[in-house]
Design a protein around this motif. Structure first.
Motif, mmCIF file in Angstrom:
data_model
loop_
_atom_site.group_PDB
_atom_site.id
_atom_site.type_symbol
_atom_site.label_atom_id
_atom_site.label_comp_id
_atom_site.label_asym_id
_atom_site.label_seq_id
_atom_site.Cartn_x
_atom_site.Cartn_y
_atom_site.Cartn_z
ATOM 1 N N CYS A 72 0.870 -1.174 0.000
ATOM 2 C CA CYS A 72 0.000 0.000 0.000
ATOM 3 C C CYS A 72 0.907 1.224 0.000
ATOM 4 C CB CYS A 72 -0.908 0.006 1.223
ATOM 5 S SG CYS A 72 -1.961 1.481 1.363
ATOM 6 N N THR A 73 0.906 1.946 -1.109
ATOM 7 C CA THR A 73 1.772 3.116 -1.250
ATOM 8 C C THR A 73 0.954 4.386 -1.090
ATOM 9 O OG1 THR A 73 3.309 1.939 -2.681
ATOM 10 C CG2 THR A 73 3.344 4.339 -2.769
ATOM 11 N N ALA A 74 1.421 5.249 -0.219
ATOM 12 C CA ALA A 74 0.729 6.506 0.058
ATOM 13 C C ALA A 74 1.434 7.662 -0.629
ATOM 14 C CB ALA A 74 0.684 6.747 1.564
ATOM 15 N N PHE A 78 -0.622 -0.489 11.078
ATOM 16 C CA PHE A 78 0.735 -0.025 11.329
ATOM 17 C C PHE A 78 0.639 1.448 11.701
ATOM 18 C CE2 PHE A 78 5.270 -0.796 10.917
ATOM 19 C CZ PHE A 78 5.759 0.493 10.997
ATOM 20 N N LEU A 79 1.008 1.761 12.947
ATOM 21 C CA LEU A 79 0.977 3.134 13.409
ATOM 22 C C LEU A 79 2.321 3.789 13.136
ATOM 23 C CD1 LEU A 79 -1.382 1.697 14.899
ATOM 24 C CD2 LEU A 79 -0.973 3.242 16.814
ATOM 25 N N THR A 80 2.321 5.095 12.951
ATOM 26 C CA THR A 80 3.575 5.782 12.650
ATOM 27 C C THR A 80 4.577 5.657 13.793
ATOM 28 O OG1 THR A 80 2.562 7.842 13.415
ATOM 29 C CG2 THR A 80 2.559 7.431 11.050
ATOM 30 N N SER A 81 4.094 5.341 14.992
ATOM 31 C CA SER A 81 4.991 5.110 16.124
ATOM 32 C C SER A 81 5.768 3.821 15.969
ATOM 33 C CB SER A 81 4.173 5.060 17.415
ATOM 34 O OG SER A 81 3.279 3.958 17.384
ATOM 35 N N GLY A 82 5.333 2.988 15.039
ATOM 36 C CA GLY A 82 5.953 1.678 14.861
ATOM 37 C C GLY A 82 5.146 0.550 15.478
ATOM 38 N N ARG A 111 6.660 -1.402 7.289
ATOM 39 C CA ARG A 111 6.739 -0.190 6.483
ATOM 40 C C ARG A 111 8.138 -0.085 5.904
ATOM 41 N NH1 ARG A 111 5.869 5.155 9.838
ATOM 42 N NH2 ARG A 111 7.900 4.451 10.628
ATOM 43 N N ASP A 112 8.250 0.491 4.718
ATOM 44 C CA ASP A 112 9.574 0.627 4.123
ATOM 45 C C ASP A 112 10.295 1.855 4.679
ATOM 46 O OD1 ASP A 112 9.122 2.307 0.887
ATOM 47 O OD2 ASP A 112 8.350 2.782 2.874
ATOM 48 N N SER A 113 11.573 1.979 4.328
ATOM 49 C CA SER A 113 12.412 3.022 4.910
ATOM 50 C C SER A 113 12.010 4.424 4.458
ATOM 51 C CB SER A 113 13.879 2.776 4.552
ATOM 52 O OG SER A 113 14.044 2.759 3.142
ATOM 53 N N THR A 114 11.317 4.524 3.333
ATOM 54 C CA THR A 114 10.880 5.838 2.864
ATOM 55 C C THR A 114 9.604 6.281 3.566
ATOM 56 O OG1 THR A 114 9.486 4.976 1.075
ATOM 57 C CG2 THR A 114 11.818 5.300 0.587
ATOM 58 N N MET A 115 9.022 5.343 4.310
ATOM 59 C CA MET A 115 7.781 5.601 5.064
ATOM 60 C C MET A 115 6.616 5.951 4.156
ATOM 61 S SD MET A 115 9.079 7.251 8.644
ATOM 62 C CE MET A 115 9.070 8.905 8.096
ATOM 63 N N THR A 116 6.668 5.475 2.911
ATOM 64 C CA THR A 116 5.540 5.716 2.018
ATOM 65 C C THR A 116 4.778 4.455 1.666
ATOM 66 O OG1 THR A 116 6.968 5.511 0.071
ATOM 67 C CG2 THR A 116 6.638 7.734 0.970
ATOM 68 N N THR A 117 5.358 3.294 1.951
ATOM 69 C CA THR A 117 4.714 2.034 1.600
ATOM 70 C C THR A 117 4.596 1.144 2.828
ATOM 71 O OG1 THR A 117 5.532 2.110 -0.673
ATOM 72 C CG2 THR A 117 4.823 -0.027 0.157
#
Length: 115
Positions: free
Chosen positions: A21-23, A50-54, A70-76
């Motif tokens: 899922c890419t945002a 998946f929360l942004t807190s991890g 989540r990937d390292s770019t935090m977009t997927t």
């Protein structure tokens, strides 16, 4: 926020599949990305978050089999699905929830578990 979900397909029981899922857009406003699924005749079910807190959360029905990351770019955000069962067959959707409480849905991707 716009979401693009992909990765569904046909897999045999016991197999694995990874959904993505890419945002795009205002990604820094995202509080969580959730994966839900809906089988014909059933209500939509929250599968994993998946929360942004991890922090990650799972429905009991998939705990120990599915992994959300989540990937390292935090977009997927990925949903790794292992030990798939026929009852996992459904249309899978991703949803972004912002810190302001808004919700944005991506299109569904079909997962079929069958021999």
């Amino acid at each position: 926020v716009q979401l693009q979900a992909y990765g569904g397909g046909l897999v045999q029981p016991g197999g694995s599949l990874r959904l993505s899922c890419t945002a795009s857009g205002s990604i820094f406003s995202i509080y969580s990305i959730d994966w839900s699924r809906q089988a014909p005749g059933n209500q939509r079910e929250l599968v994993a978050s998946f929360l942004t807190s991890g922090t990650t959360k799972y429905a009991d029905s998939v705990k120990g089999r599915f992994i959300v990351s989540r990937d390292s770019t935090m977009t997927t955000v990925y949903l790794q699905m292992n030990s798939l069962k026929p009852e996992d067959t459904a249309e899978y959707y991703c949803k972004a929830v912002t810190f302001q409480g808004s919700e944005f849905w991506g299109q569904g991707t079909q997962v079929t578990v069958s021999s």
